[in-house]
Design a protein around this motif. Structure first.
Motif, PDB file in Angstrom:
ATOM      1  N   ARG A  40       0.816  -1.218   0.000  1.00 13.10           N
ATOM      2  CA  ARG A  40       0.000   0.000   0.000  1.00 13.10           C
ATOM      3  C   ARG A  40       0.852   1.272   0.000  1.00 13.10           C
ATOM      4  O   ARG A  40       0.388   2.334  -0.383  1.00 13.10           O
ATOM      5  CB  ARG A  40      -0.891   0.029   1.254  1.00 13.10           C
ATOM      6  N   TYR A  41       2.051   1.164   0.525  1.00 12.90           N
ATOM      7  CA  TYR A  41       2.867   2.372   0.715  1.00 12.90           C
ATOM      8  C   TYR A  41       4.200   2.218   0.015  1.00 12.90           C
ATOM      9  O   TYR A  41       4.741   1.131  -0.103  1.00 12.90           O
ATOM     10  CB  TYR A  41       3.065   2.650   2.215  1.00 12.90           C
TER      11      TYR A  41
ATOM     12  N   GLY B 265       1.263   6.691   5.793  1.00  8.99           N
ATOM     13  CA  GLY B 265       0.413   5.534   6.080  1.00  8.99           C
ATOM     14  C   GLY B 265       1.079   4.529   7.006  1.00  8.99           C
ATOM     15  O   GLY B 265       0.388   3.786   7.733  1.00  8.99           O
TER      16      GLY B 265
ATOM     17  N   ARG C 199      -0.248   5.056  10.409  1.00  3.85           N
ATOM     18  CA  ARG C 199      -1.678   5.093  10.700  1.00  3.85           C
ATOM     19  C   ARG C 199      -2.401   3.781  10.428  1.00  3.85           C
ATOM     20  O   ARG C 199      -3.542   3.602  10.836  1.00  3.85           O
ATOM     21  CB  ARG C 199      -2.357   6.195   9.853  1.00  3.85           C
ATOM     22  N   ASP C 200      -1.760   2.863   9.709  1.00  2.68           N
ATOM     23  CA  ASP C 200      -2.444   1.677   9.208  1.00  2.68           C
ATOM     24  C   ASP C 200      -2.466   0.577  10.278  1.00  2.68           C
ATOM     25  O   ASP C 200      -1.421   0.111  10.728  1.00  2.68           O
ATOM     26  CB  ASP C 200      -1.720   1.200   7.944  1.00  2.68           C
TER      27      ASP C 200
ATOM     28  N   ARG D 240      -4.843  11.263   6.572  1.00  2.00           N
ATOM     29  CA  ARG D 240      -5.070  10.942   5.147  1.00  2.00           C
ATOM     30  C   ARG D 240      -3.753  11.027   4.387  1.00  2.00           C
ATOM     31  O   ARG D 240      -2.734  11.384   4.934  1.00  2.00           O
ATOM     32  CB  ARG D 240      -6.070  11.926   4.528  1.00  2.00           C
TER      33      ARG D 240
ATOM     34  N   GLY E 132      -1.886   8.681   2.873  1.00  2.00           N
ATOM     35  CA  GLY E 132      -0.927   7.708   3.381  1.00  2.00           C
ATOM     36  C   GLY E 132       0.310   7.538   2.540  1.00  2.00           C
ATOM     37  O   GLY E 132       1.348   7.102   3.040  1.00  2.00           O
ATOM     38  N   ASP E 133       0.235   7.897   1.247  1.00  2.00           N
ATOM     39  CA  ASP E 133       1.421   7.742   0.416  1.00  2.00           C
ATOM     40  C   ASP E 133       2.164   9.064   0.219  1.00  2.00           C
ATOM     41  O   ASP E 133       3.099   9.150  -0.562  1.00  2.00           O
ATOM     42  CB  ASP E 133       1.072   7.108  -0.939  1.00  2.00           C
TER      43      ASP E 133
END
Lengths: 151, 418
Positions: B7-8, B21, B24-25, B371, B373-374
């Motif tokens: 995801r990142y 991210g 926070r993930d 928000r 995350g990337d």
């Protein structure tokens, strides 16, 4: 006398809640001792505190540091005091009560910040009651975020 | 690559960009428990001084796993997961104490001081009815053990069979620092706890960022005690995963001059009325008056003047962690020195005059990176590229050292394709 002591505690809480920290300092005598301890340490007979001012000058420095140097969460405090207990032994008044401090942020979100007990020694100076010693034992030993404003 | 990790994207191979991210993930957090805290690392558990006698124990937390640390009858130190092998309850509910066995209150399964199952009530049932089958083997139902190693009375534990011996893991500079701080028997002065509503890695970044010391924590600057231009730096181990920020007493950096005119606050040069707590009573053979040594992944050993403590980070979720600090002095301290240490403790911890800001700093970052995350934070003070020792305080290179090792353990290739 009990109502006079109650008045002193209420003034103490009111000045903190109003962020009148400089006026709050006037409630302490020069040779005062102010200390915040966690119940966890007290129960184990360990001396470490969260905040310790063993002179009025140190307490004044704390307030000055909050005003001039420290950065902390922007908040207001609301004290609730209860169960005042007063006894006088050889001219020294020993008084205690439970407290709860609710903390609110700028958006009006409130949280229970700290609960515990005040244990004070109070003397009469120039006709008025003043704190000689304030020992605060906090049940909320796991401090939420940080502890800036005195309890 | 693992779906969660994909995801990142870490766009820079030197970890000079960290995707938000990662802080926070919740699934990244779950993976960290497995690959970081239970991975090939040594976690700080406790001090031997806290469990001096056979039967003494303390309950601690590794990542978010509850752990019992105790001393057996033969004096050896053991650690095991505080979770009953029967139905998964917390076995030892006390924070500390002395016991012969750890007994789960739920169904009274009892474990000895090495975590072995020593007793199961009604194992044979009543009058031959009920109870466990004959093939129940108590030796298969011990508490899950951690490997334990101790250095000068500092106890570390590991879930990993693959991790190198403790001293190799620490590296020479950090072995030396622990020997320096624990050169004599210590006496615990007490504990402080702080609950911070942010990701634990924002805190581990914070302790690897000497650059913020003289900009966020303005107590020393305001009262003319120290400046970011003081002589100081950062020492890393060979992999860069551990970091010690240091400053030396009374030694301005070569060249003088600094940039405080660029900050909003500058040098106000106000004087404290009672500076007694700031006095540094030299107690080590070197001139270091400030050392913040952070061992990957869960602890920091701090010397702020004469205030000595070890902080254990206990994660609660991606969004919350606790810092439990154990303050100590030495058994040989006289009453004056104990008093001085207790007074100097005003500088550290959640109400610390030079540390309270950290709680706020972590939380304002955590709130703002909810928000995107990337998107990335920028870690370039002290230069980009390879991670190495730093000879000044205007650096955050040690943060990159942490992340490079973190990525290695998590299975992330920084700079790799998205």
């Amino acid at each position: 006398m009990s109502s006079e002591v109650q008045n002193l505690f209420e003034t103490y809480a009111r000045l903190l809640d109003a962020d009148r920290l400089e006026d709050w300092l006037d409630l302490f005598v020069d040779g005062c001792h102010y200390e915040i301890l966690s119940r966890e340490n007290v129960a184990q007979n360990l001396p470490l505190s969260l905040m310790l001012c063993d002179s009025k000058d140190m307490l004044v420095d704390r307030v000055m540091s909050l005003r001039e140097a420290n950065i902390y969460n922007i908040h207001v405090d609301c004290h609730i005091l209860s169960f005042l207990h007063v006894e006088e032994i050889e001219g020294v008044i020993k008084a205690g009560c439970n407290y709860a401090v609710f903390q609110s942020n700028q958006e009006g979100e409130s949280r229970l910040f700290s609960v515990g007990r005040y244990q004070a020694e109070i003397i009469r100076q120039h006709g008025v009651l003043r704190f000689k010693k304030m020992r605060i034992v906090v049940d909320t030993g796991a401090v939420l975020t940080l502890l800036a404003t005195p309890l | 690559m693992n779906e969660i990790l994909s995801r990142y994207h870490f766009p820079a191979a030197d970890c000079s960009r960290i995707p938000y991210g990662m802080y926070r993930d919740a699934e990244i957090y779950g993976l960290e428990q497995e690959r970081i805290f239970r991975g090939p690392v040594w976690n700080y558990l406790a001090l031997e001084a806290e469990i001096p006698k056979p039967g003494d124990f303390r309950t601690v937390v590794v990542g978010d796993t509850p752990v019992i640390v105790d001393r057996a009858k033969d004096g050896t130190v053991h650690a095991f997961v505080n979770r009953c092998a029967h139905r998964g309850a917390i076995v030892q509910r006390q924070l500390h104490g002395n016991t012969k066995v750890h007994t789960c209150c739920y169904h009274q399964w009892a474990y000895d001081l090495q975590g072995k199952l020593a007793g199961v009530p009604f194992r044979r049932g009543v009058n031959g009815v009920g109870g466990l089958d004959d093939d129940f083997d108590p030796t298969c139902h011990s508490l899950q053990k951690l490997r334990v190693e101790s250095l000068n009375g500092v106890i570390f534990g590991s879930f990993s069979d693959a991790v190198e011996p403790l001293e190799i893991f620490l590296g020479p500079a950090f072995v030396a620092q622990l020997r320096r701080l624990f050169h004599a028997p210590v006496a615990v002065l007490g504990y402080q706890r702080q609950r911070i509503f942010g990701n634990w890695k924002l805190y581990s970044d914070n302790v690897r960022d000497p650059n913020h010391g003289g900009l966020l924590h303005m107590f020393q600057i305001t009262f003319g005690i120290a400046r970011l231009s003081a002589k100081g730096g950062a020492v890393l181990d060979a992999e860069g995963k551990h970091n010690m920020s240091w400053a030396a007493q009374g030694a301005p950096a070569a060249g003088g001059g600094d940039d405080y005119q660029d900050t909003a606050r500058g040098d106000m040069n106000i004087k404290l009325r009672d500076p007694s707590m700031l006095q540094y009573r030299k107690e080590f053979p070197d001139d270091l008056s400030l050392t913040i040594a952070s061992i990957f992944p869960n602890c920091t050993f701090q010397q702020i003047g004469n205030t000595l403590a070890v902080r254990q980070f206990r994660t609660k979720s991606a969004d919350e962690f606790e810092v439990v600090s154990t303050f100590f002095g030495y058994e040989a301290d006289d009453a004056e020195m104990v008093k001085h240490r207790l007074k100097a403790a005003n500088l550290a911890g959640p109400a610390g005059l030079v540390s309270m800001e950290d709680g706020e700093a972590v939380e304002i970052v955590h709130r703002a990176i909810v928000r995107d995350g990337d998107s990335h934070s920028v870690v370039e003070f002290g230069g980009k590229g390879p991670v190495k020792d730093q000879e000044n305080l205007v650096t955050d290179v040690p943060i990159r050292g942490f992340w490079l090792h973190y990525c290695k353990l998590m299975g992330i290739t920084p700079g790799g394709a998205a």
